[in-house]
Write a protein that holds these residues in place. Sequence first.
Motif, PDB file in Angstrom:
ATOM      1  N   PRO A 128       1.928  18.311   6.108  1.00 49.26           N
ATOM      2  CA  PRO A 128       3.098  19.180   6.016  1.00 49.26           C
ATOM      3  C   PRO A 128       2.740  20.482   5.312  1.00 49.26           C
ATOM      4  CG  PRO A 128       3.198  17.500   4.334  1.00 49.26           C
ATOM      5  CD  PRO A 128       1.972  17.210   5.149  1.00 49.26           C
TER       6      PRO A 128
ATOM      7  N   ALA B 117       6.127  13.142   1.312  1.00 51.89           N
ATOM      8  CA  ALA B 117       6.683  11.888   1.801  1.00 51.89           C
ATOM      9  C   ALA B 117       5.951  10.751   1.113  1.00 51.89           C
ATOM     10  CB  ALA B 117       6.527  11.787   3.306  1.00 51.89           C
TER      11      ALA B 117
ATOM     12  N   LYS C  11      -8.197  18.774   8.471  1.00 53.16           N
ATOM     13  CA  LYS C  11      -6.761  18.587   8.267  1.00 53.16           C
ATOM     14  C   LYS C  11      -5.937  19.330   9.319  1.00 53.16           C
ATOM     15  CE  LYS C  11      -6.675  22.220   4.793  1.00 53.16           C
ATOM     16  NZ  LYS C  11      -6.778  22.532   3.379  1.00 53.16           N
ATOM     17  N   ASN C  12      -6.507  20.394   9.880  1.00 51.11           N
ATOM     18  CA  ASN C  12      -5.750  21.150  10.872  1.00 51.11           C
ATOM     19  C   ASN C  12      -6.216  20.915  12.304  1.00 51.11           C
ATOM     20  OD1 ASN C  12      -3.980  22.367   9.041  1.00 51.11           O
ATOM     21  ND2 ASN C  12      -5.555  23.835   8.477  1.00 51.11           N
TER      22      ASN C  12
ATOM     23  N   ALA D 215      -5.582  18.645  14.438  1.00 45.23           N
ATOM     24  CA  ALA D 215      -4.525  18.246  15.373  1.00 45.23           C
ATOM     25  C   ALA D 215      -3.687  19.447  15.803  1.00 45.23           C
ATOM     26  CB  ALA D 215      -3.630  17.191  14.738  1.00 45.23           C
TER      27      ALA D 215
ATOM     28  N   GLU E   2     -12.360   5.542   2.185  1.00 47.56           N
ATOM     29  CA  GLU E   2     -11.602   5.509   3.427  1.00 47.56           C
ATOM     30  C   GLU E   2     -12.539   5.403   4.631  1.00 47.56           C
ATOM     31  OE1 GLU E   2      -9.557   9.017   4.706  1.00 47.56           O
ATOM     32  OE2 GLU E   2      -7.789   7.853   5.250  1.00 47.56           O
TER      33      GLU E   2
ATOM     34  N   GLN F  94       0.853  -1.175   0.000  1.00 46.37           N
ATOM     35  CA  GLN F  94       0.000   0.000   0.000  1.00 46.37           C
ATOM     36  C   GLN F  94       0.903   1.244   0.000  1.00 46.37           C
ATOM     37  OE1 GLN F  94      -2.267  -0.088   3.578  1.00 46.37           O
ATOM     38  NE2 GLN F  94      -2.508   2.113   3.627  1.00 46.37           N
ATOM     39  N   LYS F  95       0.635   2.161  -0.920  1.00 47.43           N
ATOM     40  CA  LYS F  95       1.490   3.331  -1.010  1.00 47.43           C
ATOM     41  C   LYS F  95       0.735   4.552  -0.499  1.00 47.43           C
ATOM     42  CE  LYS F  95       3.962   6.198  -4.343  1.00 47.43           C
ATOM     43  NZ  LYS F  95       4.282   6.423  -5.751  1.00 47.43           N
ATOM     44  N   THR F  96       1.343   5.289   0.402  1.00 43.13           N
ATOM     45  CA  THR F  96       0.717   6.491   0.933  1.00 43.13           C
ATOM     46  C   THR F  96       1.576   7.679   0.540  1.00 43.13           C
ATOM     47  OG1 THR F  96       0.183   5.145   2.838  1.00 43.13           O
ATOM     48  CG2 THR F  96      -0.272   7.489   3.011  1.00 43.13           C
ATOM     49  N   ILE F  97       0.944   8.691   0.024  1.00 43.66           N
ATOM     50  CA  ILE F  97       1.689   9.909  -0.276  1.00 43.66           C
ATOM     51  C   ILE F  97       1.218  10.994   0.666  1.00 43.66           C
ATOM     52  CG2 ILE F  97       2.144  11.695  -1.984  1.00 43.66           C
ATOM     53  CD1 ILE F  97       2.130   9.601  -4.095  1.00 43.66           C
ATOM     54  N   ILE F  98       2.160  11.602   1.331  1.00 42.29           N
ATOM     55  CA  ILE F  98       1.831  12.671   2.266  1.00 42.29           C
ATOM     56  C   ILE F  98       2.320  13.975   1.664  1.00 42.29           C
ATOM     57  CG2 ILE F  98       2.353  13.588   4.550  1.00 42.29           C
ATOM     58  CD1 ILE F  98       2.721  10.608   5.379  1.00 42.29           C
ATOM     59  N   LYS F  99       1.397  14.879   1.455  1.00 43.75           N
ATOM     60  CA  LYS F  99       1.809  16.161   0.881  1.00 43.75           C
ATOM     61  C   LYS F  99       0.920  17.269   1.452  1.00 43.75           C
ATOM     62  CE  LYS F  99      -0.824  15.729  -3.446  1.00 43.75           C
ATOM     63  NZ  LYS F  99      -1.801  14.714  -3.122  1.00 43.75           N
ATOM     64  N   PRO F 100       1.318  18.518   1.242  1.00 40.75           N
ATOM     65  CA  PRO F 100       0.502  19.604   1.804  1.00 40.75           C
ATOM     66  C   PRO F 100      -0.923  19.540   1.259  1.00 40.75           C
ATOM     67  CG  PRO F 100       2.590  20.441   1.014  1.00 40.75           C
ATOM     68  CD  PRO F 100       2.509  19.021   0.562  1.00 40.75           C
TER      69      PRO F 100
ATOM     70  N   VAL G  67      -3.410  10.010  16.979  1.00 45.60           N
ATOM     71  CA  VAL G  67      -3.615   8.883  16.076  1.00 45.60           C
ATOM     72  C   VAL G  67      -4.449   9.344  14.881  1.00 45.60           C
ATOM     73  CG1 VAL G  67      -5.673   7.993  17.231  1.00 45.60           C
ATOM     74  CG2 VAL G  67      -4.192   6.418  16.011  1.00 45.60           C
ATOM     75  N   TYR G  68      -4.172   8.720  13.736  1.00 46.44           N
ATOM     76  CA  TYR G  68      -4.910   9.118  12.537  1.00 46.44           C
ATOM     77  C   TYR G  68      -6.116   8.223  12.311  1.00 46.44           C
ATOM     78  CZ  TYR G  68      -6.356   9.863   7.824  1.00 46.44           C
ATOM     79  OH  TYR G  68      -7.141  10.139   6.735  1.00 46.44           O
ATOM     80  N   PHE G  69      -7.223   8.839  11.984  1.00 46.45           N
ATOM     81  CA  PHE G  69      -8.380   8.152  11.419  1.00 46.45           C
ATOM     82  C   PHE G  69      -9.216   9.256  10.802  1.00 46.45           C
ATOM     83  CE2 PHE G  69      -9.118   9.029  15.881  1.00 46.45           C
ATOM     84  CZ  PHE G  69     -10.314   9.720  15.869  1.00 46.45           C
TER      85      PHE G  69
ATOM     86  N   ILE H  91       5.261   6.671   1.496  1.00 48.25           N
ATOM     87  CA  ILE H  91       5.389   5.570   2.442  1.00 48.25           C
ATOM     88  C   ILE H  91       4.867   4.302   1.783  1.00 48.25           C
ATOM     89  CG2 ILE H  91       4.661   4.673   4.678  1.00 48.25           C
ATOM     90  CD1 ILE H  91       4.457   7.552   5.619  1.00 48.25           C
TER      91      ILE H  91
END
Lengths: 277, 407
Positions: free
Chosen positions: B90, B95, A271-272, A274, A24, A7-13, A117-119, B97
């Motif tokens: 961010p 990133a 998204k904000n 947290a 999801e 499983q590929k996750t991309i984290i970006k702004p 934690v993320y959900f 993963i």
Amino acid sequence: MKNFLLQKTIIKPLSGWVPINLKEIWDYRELLYFFIWREIKLRYKQTALGILWVIIQPFFLMVVFSLFFGRLTKLSSEGLPYPLFTYSALLPWMLFVEGVSRSVNFMLQETNLIKKVYFPRIIMPLAGVLSPLIDFLISFVIFLGLMFYFKFTPSFKIIIWLPLLVFFTLLTALASGLWFSAINVQYRDMRYVMPFIIQLWFFASPVVYSTNLLPSSWKIIYNLNPMVGIIEGFRWVLLGIESNYFCWDIWIAVVGIILISGLLFFRQMEKNFADIV
Amino acid sequence: MSEIAIKINNLGKLYYIGEFQPYKTLQESVIRFFNSIFKKSKDKFFKKDYIWALKDVSFEIEKAEVVGIIGRNGAGKSTLLKILSRITPPTEGYAEIYGKTASLLEIGTGFHSELTGRENIFFSAAVMGMKKKEIMHKFNQIVEFAEIGDFLDTPLKHYSSGMGTRLAFAIAAHLDSDILFVDEVLSVGDASFQKKCLGKIDDMARAGRTVLFVSHQMNQIRRLCQRCIWLEKGKIMAIGKTEEVASKYEASFSKLSSELEPREDLDYSPARFFKWEITSSKKEKPNVIDTFEPLEITFFLKVNRPLSYARHGIALYNSEGNLLWGTTTDRIKLDRGIHRLVYRLSTLPLKPGIYYWLVTLFEEHNLIDSWYCYPELLVATEPLACRWDEWAGFLNIPYEFKIHKIS
């Protein structure tokens, strides 16, 4: 195992509008279940009367309303016993109010979860809206008892229409809950404003009175309150009171707008969360 | 060819600090406006409202690597884990993963004191990403690992803090993921349980999991991580083999505190220690040991009045405050003036890390001076023991090992 199998996750702004990820939310359905399960477990721990509160709350309100509005003020109850008349409205009203306030409370009480934690955060208002269903079912059994007491025979409409109406109530609660809980994260003022809004909303909804008391020129404005349609619907299904004061098209438009904008707004704030809580 | 598990490119996170509004009051905004014109201090003006918790962070982590993240408080370690855990987005960069992730950023996420151990296991595990089936399947293992036994159906509020911690770890240890992010959580719990948890992380790495691990406890980092990332004020200071990065980090630490605390008021008491150094080697940093060779350690003492019957003590502590060695010299005669107290040691085989000298001086039984020496003693030798064994013990003894077959 090669990378492409994982499983590929991309984290970006995240800038601009973030689309709603239904898949999801579906993937997290078990967590939703556990949230509701925990809420129900926690609800009446360390209370002397425990689950009895579910019965006492609406029943007590019904008694008070029947005494003050039924006996003293002699508000019209369309020729039916006043307790039945007001209880049939309290059923959806309590479901709605509990749903909204639990959505808001979840976000307040579980700030630690949000930070650690993320959900998908929408799980929280969803759980808030769905968990009072248990209370609703128990209250409904009491209502059947009331019907029996007043020798009132319900119609078969209940079987099809009641589940649908409950669903509509949940939608209305979710739409409002999304807005309130998202605003609440940023502005804690909501905590103080909420009771007033709920109180106003209560009197703007036909819980203790009949819509026949209202001038017909108010019809459109009055219907902007989605709880009007819900309560009229409940009275029609449970007691057979025909409503000539209710517009389906306005209800759909209002709930549709609040729900969709609420989803988008919540998603935008989510998204904000947290960083602010 | 090795596979990439995490790839991070120019990751940055901007935080707005202070109030929600950029300007708190009209008055303040007017003052700031004029300040910014006349002093041309635009940088300062902006720095007050924004802070880059992370900036230009790039690195790659391979599959099955255990990588440590070290740095002082506020270096951005937790922010990095939060971004990778998708708790907060961010501001720039990205990133990638590969694999299922699980995060352990806190001990007992989702625990509620009114719920029983059993109920807490289910909710906490679910909120950390376990499926119901999985929880049912691993339930007995979790209970066993946590050693809570009869308390399973008791509300959490009646647990001792140790039991709560154990339960939390037991759940975390059974998370099934390809990649695990662990924030500073292994610093609690008793020693034997910590050891059990570290062992579990080892097992995970051997089973092919990738672990990203934040800790302040350098012995844990040294034990678990092949590679290390040192963050400082949101930026990467060093990245590489744990031994190298950890030594560099510790060296920087000592420099900082030596700048902070110079010994003053030398004339105040009858005698005062004011400096120490390793005199056997001529190096830039006279507080670092990097060989197993004989060494000479000198303490400087200023005596302000003659002492006819003095006693001098020396003690060596590690960073956890354990006394490792100490000795006393009796019946010393000291004249007015500056003295050098010299110790010759044939070797000082300590594990790499930070250590403290404590030197004392008594006259009869009255304490004249006691000094925790600055800078700290740094041992930067190569760890000689097997990496997996670094958990236990203080010494780093050069050794040879042979097996002779007798029959």
